[in-house]
Structures are given as structure tokens and as C-alpha cells.
Enzyme design. Structure first.
Site, PDB file in Angstrom:
ATOM      1  N   ASP A 164      -3.139   4.531  -2.667  1.00  0.00           N
ATOM      2  CA  ASP A 164      -3.891   5.585  -1.458  1.00  0.00           C
ATOM      3  C   ASP A 164      -4.581   6.745  -2.169  1.00  0.00           C
ATOM      4  OD1 ASP A 164      -5.343   4.777   1.028  1.00  0.00           O
ATOM      5  OD2 ASP A 164      -4.067   7.033   1.391  1.00  0.00           O
ATOM      6  N   HIS A 210     -11.122  -2.741   3.921  1.00  0.00           N
ATOM      7  CA  HIS A 210     -10.900  -2.356   5.603  1.00  0.00           C
ATOM      8  C   HIS A 210     -10.481  -0.903   5.266  1.00  0.00           C
ATOM      9  CE1 HIS A 210      -7.587  -0.062   3.315  1.00  0.00           C
ATOM     10  NE2 HIS A 210      -7.586   0.672   4.115  1.00  0.00           N
ATOM     11  N   ASP A 211     -12.402   0.096   4.515  1.00  0.00           N
ATOM     12  CA  ASP A 211     -12.936   0.899   5.106  1.00  0.00           C
ATOM     13  C   ASP A 211     -14.454   1.048   5.250  1.00  0.00           C
ATOM     14  OD1 ASP A 211     -10.097   2.503   5.061  1.00  0.00           O
ATOM     15  OD2 ASP A 211     -10.075   2.871   3.166  1.00  0.00           O
ATOM     16  N   ASP A 270       0.700  -1.882   0.213  1.00  0.00           N
ATOM     17  CA  ASP A 270       0.088   0.064  -0.255  1.00  0.00           C
ATOM     18  C   ASP A 270       0.690   1.075   0.273  1.00  0.00           C
ATOM     19  OD1 ASP A 270      -2.071   1.853   0.618  1.00  0.00           O
ATOM     20  OD2 ASP A 270      -3.586  -0.131   2.087  1.00  0.00           O
ATOM     21  N   GLU A 285      -6.860   3.548  -6.171  1.00  0.00           N
ATOM     22  CA  GLU A 285      -8.400   3.889  -5.230  1.00  0.00           C
ATOM     23  C   GLU A 285      -8.582   5.533  -5.974  1.00  0.00           C
ATOM     24  OE1 GLU A 285      -9.673   4.741  -0.353  1.00  0.00           O
ATOM     25  OE2 GLU A 285      -7.961   5.249  -0.985  1.00  0.00           O
TER      26      GLU A 285
HETATM   27  C1  GLC Z   1      -8.032   5.929   2.182  1.00  0.00           C
HETATM   28  C2  GLC Z   1      -7.447   4.995   2.863  1.00  0.00           C
HETATM   29  C3  GLC Z   1      -8.552   4.787   4.275  1.00  0.00           C
HETATM   30  C4  GLC Z   1      -7.232   5.957   5.198  1.00  0.00           C
HETATM   31  C5  GLC Z   1      -7.375   7.093   4.059  1.00  0.00           C
HETATM   32  C6  GLC Z   1      -6.094   8.349   3.996  1.00  0.00           C
HETATM   33  O1  GLC Z   1      -9.207   6.061   2.050  1.00  0.00           O
HETATM   34  O2  GLC Z   1      -7.731   3.296   1.672  1.00  0.00           O
HETATM   35  O3  GLC Z   1      -7.990   3.500   4.994  1.00  0.00           O
HETATM   36  O4  GLC Z   1      -8.401   6.228   5.587  1.00  0.00           O
HETATM   37  O5  GLC Z   1      -7.362   6.891   2.420  1.00  0.00           O
HETATM   38  O6  GLC Z   1      -5.256   7.232   3.858  1.00  0.00           O
END
Ligand code: GLC
Ligand code: CA
Length: 543
Positions: A195, A325-326, A95, A250
Site C-alpha cells: 500500500d 477499490h479506490d 495487502d 502502489e
Molecule cells: C491506498 C489504499 C486505500 C487506502 C489508502 C490508505 O491508497 O488503496 O484504499 O485508503 O491507501 O491506506
């Protein structure tokens, strides 16, 4: 290997397996479970951030990109994990959190001391009229700007105040970033998950503008002016120099066109991306922190259809998933974890697994792990959740209502320790895990494997189906819609063959003629009825 051959398994490192019994999952725990992952059949693992951190956002606030989080182990452990994984034909995807660093990172600390060079690594803005430079909001609540008394400056943080946004316009920053990525590629990782990558390009022209329509809008920095330039540069100067590296971005709140541009192989940016619109269909007026809207399968389905169709036409490539995980666990959210546990787990698995794109399994979904169902706010850990709690309290909601909302929406739902067996703490650890998980339906791998209907075995089956049939990986997709809102029906085909996937996404029987559809190759019920589908029934026919 090609991007369509990947079957990725996301591990929330903190919650997978604790090898030294401190209550926190770790790298050696993952190593221990490689045979399990091999048995499941996946070939890639995406690890959530493993770097040094203050854990404000569980590792998404990085203090040092070159060091391993000591809770998770050492660099030696990491190297061993890569080596062992390779023996099982499993590759590691890391990640990459490059939109922001922790405010405990040395660059930020220098910036705080007044060092101009490092202030220019971030966005430090003058204080005018004691008001933040813009009305932008942090994704975790409140203003996206924090004022620094000593310096009389504001700095930008799209996430928590401890996550300061990096200034990608600065060439020095981009050089540092390339160095970080190349450092990890040299260690032998084979994948990169970027990310919130489509937020890195902030407006070039200053002063920046306020959001006009709503303060929560994020157009000013989503898919920004230089985003494609930055990604092409990353591609050219880092991962394209290595063999067989796969990348996924993402892509929060992006649009069809940008998505296709990011993931079209001809553009040399990323291999694929995550989009989230189908996971917002239970929000009311786009507000996450309200009670779930009544299930709207039609909207859920239509979003998937629109995105799949557009990306197929424009050579985009989707990383398909329903949980991460979100997000809350999809079995609790879209399925029915109480009355149709096996049926809804398997139905929603097929729902995304055979779409055009690359599937991402989220640890625990292969046994149907559910939401937390907590009764007290103290049982939650996530910073976004705790902020939302305070906000809802201020708005005057009753404790009971707040807990109801939080139980539906909290990111902690997706972060519970994996339930391996029926020992204390479900075999995750010998000591109290960092996050409380009551596991109200007693769903464990041990129990699942004893059931005559095993979800784990079903996942093995669908993984093999993808491996054995090229059409699921490279074939075209066509949707047979407008038959019934609760049914999701699609075909994967090429010139020689066709698979028909029929799913009842609801908990009610649905009338539908199933005669003469071809040979059944998968069915999550024992029987096939000629004229109706059972709740959450899922069938694949070969024609
Ligand atoms: C992404 C991650 C999340 C995190 C955010 C800030 O959305 O998946 O878990 O809190 O970025 O890094
Ligand atoms: Ca541990």
C-alpha cells in the site's frame, strides 16, 4: 511461474461473498467461490487488508498485523483458504499497509502515553506557535497533522487522523515490519501488494519544509530519499528468501524513472507497480472532487502509451488495471454502461489486458458491474467521500450538484457487493449488505451467463489467449497512434509473429480500413466491416 504469467483478481473482501449472513463478506465466502474463480481462469487473488482494524478506512487502518479481522473470520479460516486455493492452483496475495498504523495500534497507544521509544515509531513534532509543523495536506482532506493537547505535540497522518504515519528511518520500525511480512510469508502467502509504498520515505533533514507551489503537492515525501534503500532491504530480508513470491507496489504520483527503478528486476526491489495517471484524465485541474471533465480519450491513451513505451525501454514492469477499490467502475467511467454494456465492458477489458505487463482484474468487472448511482448521501460509506461531501457543502454547492460529483467520484462505486444471482441482495448475503447497491441495470452473474453475449465468457476467452500465446506475456509492444483520437491500436510481437489489437474506445462509429489485417482471433461484434468500426468494437488479428 514468472511475473508475466500472473493473472490477478482483486477481491474487496468486505463485498465479495458473505458466508454467515451478517451482511459482510468474509474469508469463507471467498473459499466458497474458489471454483468460480478457477472457472474464470485467474491464478492469483489479491485480498484487501484482512487484519484487525477499527474499520475507519475499511481495514487500511491496522490495529494488529498478526490478527485476522473477526468480521472476516479466524486464522484457521485463513489457513483453510490458502490450502483450498492451492488445490485450485490459485495463490494468495496480501495487502501490506506499512506506511501507517491505526491510532488504536499498541505502538501508537504507548506513544500517546508519552513513551519516547514509541513516539519515535511515528512522527511526533513539537508545537511551535500553535501551528502544524508543515502545511502538508491529508489525502482525505484537511491538515496532515493532528495536535495532541496532553502532549503538546503534533503527529503526522497523510491519510485519516486515525492512520498515523510510521517512521521508517527508525531501525526498530523496519525490524517490526520485516517481522510482519515474514510472519505472513511463513503462512504460505505467495504475493504482497504494498500500500502507498512510495510514500514511506519522509525527508531525513528536519525541520521539514512547507509545500510552496500548492499545499496539495506531495513532493516532500513521494519517492523520498531513502525509498530505494528501504525496498532493497525488504527484498533482501524477507521475500527474496522465499520461492515464487510476487510483489506489486502502489506507486502514487511517482515518475517514469522511479517507477522503472522500483520494478526493474535488476534492482531487486519490486516485481511491478501500479501507476494512476490514466485514471486522472477526467479530473479538472487535478481536482478529484469536481464534475468529470468531458471524456478525453486522447489524453487517456497518450498516458498509457508514454508509460508503456518508457517502461519497455527501461525494463520497468506495469501492473495494468482500470478499476480497483479506490476508483469508480471503469465501465461507468470510460465506457457506456447503459447503451453499450457488453461492448464497452469487453472493449476496455482488451484495452488493458494485452498491454505489456501483468493484468489485474477487479472483482465484478468480469460481469460489467457498474457504479452505485445513489440518490442520497446516507447511502455512501467511505470516509473520503463523506469528507468531500462536507467540503463541497462548505463551498456552497447545491445538494444535487454535490451528489452528482460524488456519484462520479466516490470510492464506494468500486466497493458494491458482488451480484451473484437474482435473489434478494443478489445472492451476496441473506441479510442487508453493509453497502447499499441498487444495481439499476440488474446486472448479475446469473443474467450475464444467460445472455448470448456474456462478459464473463469473454473474460475467460481473453485469459486463455494470454495463457496460450507467449507473445502477449513476453512480446514487445508497439503503438500505432495518430490515426484517430478514438482508436487505440497496438501490436504485440516477437521475431516470429505479430498480434494487432484494434479498439474503438468511443460510442460512435469510426471509419477505418480493416481489410487484409490478418486472421481474426477475437472480435466483440459478430461481424467485421471492411471500412468502419462499431461503437466500442474491439478486434485482435493474428499476422
Ligand atoms: C491506498 C489504499 C486505500 C487506502 C489508502 C490508505 O491508497 O488503496 O484504499 O485508503 O491507501 O491506506
Ligand atoms: Ca460475513
Amino acid at each position: 511461474m514468472k511475473k508475466e504469467d500472473l493473472i490477478v483478481y482483486e477481491i474487496y473482501v468486505k463485498s465479495f461473498k458473505d458466508s454467515n449472513n451478517d451482511g459482510i463478506g468474509d474469508l469463507n465466502g471467498i473459499k466458497e467461490k474458489l471454483p468460480y474463480l478457477k472457472k474464470l481462469g485467474i491464478n492469483y487473488i489479491w485480498l484487501t487488508p484482512i487484519y484487525q482494524t477499527l474499520n475507519i478506512d475499511n481495514g487500511y487502518d491496522i490495529k494488529n498485523y498478526y490478527k485476522i479481522n473477526s468480521d472476516y473470520g479466524t486464522m484457521k479460516d485463513f489457513k483453510n483458504l490458502i490450502k483450498e486455493a492451492k488445490k485450485h492452483n490459485i495463490n494468495i496475495m496480501l495487502d501490506m499497509v506499512l506506511n501507517h498504523t491505526s491510532t488504536s495500534h499498541k505502538w501508537f497507544k504507548k506513544a500517546l502515553k508519552g513513551n519516547k521509544k514509541y513516539q519515535n515509531y511515528y512522527f511526533f513534532e513539537k508545537n511551535i506557535n500553535d501551528k502544524p509543523p508543515t502545511n502538508w495536506q491529508s489525502k482525505f482532506g484537511g491538515s496532515a497533522w493532528k495536535y495532541l493537547d496532553d502532549l503538546n505535540l503534533w503527529y503526522l497522518h497523510l491519510f485519516s487522523t486515525e492512520q498515523a504515519d510510521l517512521n521508517w528511518e527508525n531501525n526498530e520500525v523496519r525490524k517490526e515490519i520485516l517481522k510482519i511480512i515474514n510472519f505472513w510469508l511463513k503462512k504460505g502467502i505467495k504475493g504482497l501488494r504494498f500500500d502507498v509504498i512510495n510514500l514511506i520515505s519522509k525527508p531525513i533533514k528536519k525541520p521539514w519544509k512547507n509545500n510552496l507551489e500548492s499545499i496539495n503537492e506531495n513532493k516532500s515525501y513521494t519517492d523520498g530519499e531513502n525509498i530505494h534503500k528501504y525496498l532493497k532491504e525488504l527484498n533482501e530480508k524477507s521475500f527474496s528468501k522465499y520461492q515464487n513470491i510476487f510483489t506489486v507496489g502502489e506507486l502514487s504520483s511517482t515518475d517514469f524513472k522511479h517507477f522503472a527503478d522500483y520494478s526493474n528486476y535488476k534492482n531487486h526491489e519490486l516485481d511491478m507497480g501500479f501507476m494512476f495517471y490514466h485514471l486522472k484524465t477526467d479530473y479538472i485541474n487535478g481536482e478529484k472532487w469536481s464534475k468529470n471533465k468531458q471524456k478525453n480519450l486522447k489524453e487517456f491513451k497518450e498516458i498509457i502509451i508514454d508509460w508503456q513505451s518508457y517502461q519497455q525501454k527501461h525494463h520497468g514492469w506495469i501492473a495494468n488495471f482500470l478499476s480497483n477499490h479506490d476508483q469508480p467502475r471503469h465501465i461507468s467511467r470510460f465506457g457506456n454502461d447503459k447503451n453499450y454494456h457488453y461492448q464497452s465492458a469487453t472493449c476496455f477489458a482488451i484495452c488493458y489486458f494485452f498491454l505489456r505487463g501483468t493484468p489485474f482484474i477487479f472483482y465484478g468487472e468480469e460481469i460489467g458491474q457498474t457504479n452505485l448511482y445513489n440518490t442520497k448521501i446516507e447511502e455512501f460509506n467511505d470516509l473520503e467521500t463523506l469528507n468531500a461531501y462536507k467540503k463541497l457543502q462548505k463551498e456552497g454547492l447545491k445538494e444535487k450538484e454535490i451528489l452528482e460529483i460524488i456519484n462520479q467520484k466516490s470510492r464506494d462505486n468500486g466497493r458494491s457487493p458482488f451480484a451473484w444471482n437474482n435473489q434478494k441482495y443478489f445472492g451476496f448475503s441473506k441479510n442487508k449488505p453493509w453497502l447499499n447497491y441498487k444495481n439499476i441495470y440488474n446486472i448479475t452473474l446469473e443474467n450475464d451467463l444467460k445472455n448470448k453475449n456474456s462478459i464473463f465468457k469473454f473474460y475467460q476467452e481473453i485469459i486463455n489467449l494470454r495463457k496460450d500465446n507467449k507473445i502477449f506475456r513476453t512480446g514487445k509492444i508497439r503503438f500505432l497512434d495518430n490515426i484517430n483520437d478514438n482508436l487505440f491500436i497496438y501490436e504485440r510481437y516477437d521475431r516470429t509473429k505479430k498480434f494487432l489489437i484494434i479498439l474503438n474506445l468511443s460510442d460512435k462509429k469510426q471509419d477505418f480500413t480493416l481489410e487484409n489485417k490478418g486472421k481474426i482471433i477475437l472480435n466483440n461484434y459478430k461481424n467485421l466491416n471492411d471500412d468502419y468500426l462499431n461503437p466500442y468494437q474491439a478486434i485482435i488479428f493474428e499476422d
